[in-house]
Design a protein around this motif. Sequence first.
Motif, PDB file in Angstrom:
ATOM      1  N   GLY A  46       0.824  -1.208   0.000  1.00 35.36           N
ATOM      2  CA  GLY A  46       0.000   0.000   0.000  1.00 35.36           C
ATOM      3  C   GLY A  46       0.857   1.257   0.000  1.00 35.36           C
ATOM      4  O   GLY A  46       1.933   1.287   0.581  1.00 35.36           O
ATOM      5  N   PHE A  47       0.365   2.283  -0.627  1.00 39.00           N
ATOM      6  CA  PHE A  47       1.098   3.536  -0.758  1.00 39.00           C
ATOM      7  C   PHE A  47       1.422   4.116   0.614  1.00 39.00           C
ATOM      8  O   PHE A  47       0.579   4.173   1.496  1.00 39.00           O
ATOM      9  N   GLY A  48       2.663   4.539   0.800  1.00 34.38           N
ATOM     10  CA  GLY A  48       3.083   5.162   2.041  1.00 34.38           C
ATOM     11  C   GLY A  48       3.523   4.182   3.127  1.00 34.38           C
ATOM     12  O   GLY A  48       3.955   4.595   4.190  1.00 34.38           O
ATOM     13  N   ASN A  49       3.405   2.884   2.855  1.00 33.61           N
ATOM     14  CA  ASN A  49       3.833   1.867   3.816  1.00 33.61           C
ATOM     15  C   ASN A  49       5.201   1.326   3.434  1.00 33.61           C
ATOM     16  O   ASN A  49       5.622   1.437   2.288  1.00 33.61           O
ATOM     17  N   THR A  50       5.883   0.723   4.388  1.00 35.75           N
ATOM     18  CA  THR A  50       7.215   0.175   4.167  1.00 35.75           C
ATOM     19  C   THR A  50       7.261  -1.262   4.649  1.00 35.75           C
ATOM     20  O   THR A  50       6.689  -1.591   5.687  1.00 35.75           O
ATOM     21  N   LEU A  51       7.951  -2.107   3.901  1.00 37.51           N
ATOM     22  CA  LEU A  51       8.127  -3.499   4.294  1.00 37.51           C
ATOM     23  C   LEU A  51       9.417  -3.625   5.099  1.00 37.51           C
ATOM     24  O   LEU A  51      10.455  -3.080   4.720  1.00 37.51           O
ATOM     25  N   TYR A  52       9.328  -4.315   6.230  1.00 36.55           N
ATOM     26  CA  TYR A  52      10.465  -4.526   7.124  1.00 36.55           C
ATOM     27  C   TYR A  52      10.758  -6.014   7.222  1.00 36.55           C
ATOM     28  O   TYR A  52       9.928  -6.853   6.871  1.00 36.55           O
ATOM     29  N   ILE A  53      11.948  -6.325   7.725  1.00 34.88           N
ATOM     30  CA  ILE A  53      12.352  -7.701   7.943  1.00 34.88           C
ATOM     31  C   ILE A  53      12.896  -7.834   9.364  1.00 34.88           C
ATOM     32  O   ILE A  53      13.584  -6.949   9.859  1.00 34.88           O
ATOM     33  N   ARG A  54      12.527  -8.936  10.022  1.00 30.82           N
ATOM     34  CA  ARG A  54      13.079  -9.279  11.337  1.00 30.82           C
ATOM     35  C   ARG A  54      13.537 -10.722  11.263  1.00 30.82           C
ATOM     36  O   ARG A  54      13.035 -11.493  10.446  1.00 30.82           O
TER      37      ARG A  54
END
Length: 92
Positions: A22-30
């Motif tokens: 989605g626009f404005g969101n960021t994917l992170y990794i843990r």
Amino acid sequence: AKKTTSAKKALKTSIVAYVDVGFGNTLYIRGEGAGLSWKNGKPLKNVSATEWAFDASVASGMITFKFLINDQIWSDGDNLTIKAGSKSVSSA
């Protein structure tokens, strides 16, 4: 006598995710390994509208990880694991 060093060469490990967060969101990794932590996520590099990438140099071992949207919403399913020096491609 010559001294020999047994330093392991760092292997490029690539983790790629094809997902629309989605626009404005960021994917992170843990995760575990490759400098990852289960407590704090690292943002993936946004390559295109639906492509995210995380690269690390790792000498050896396994890397276990999971994706999160905005470092808050965990992805469904089991943790993913890859060997150092390999490439993982995931899609949602």
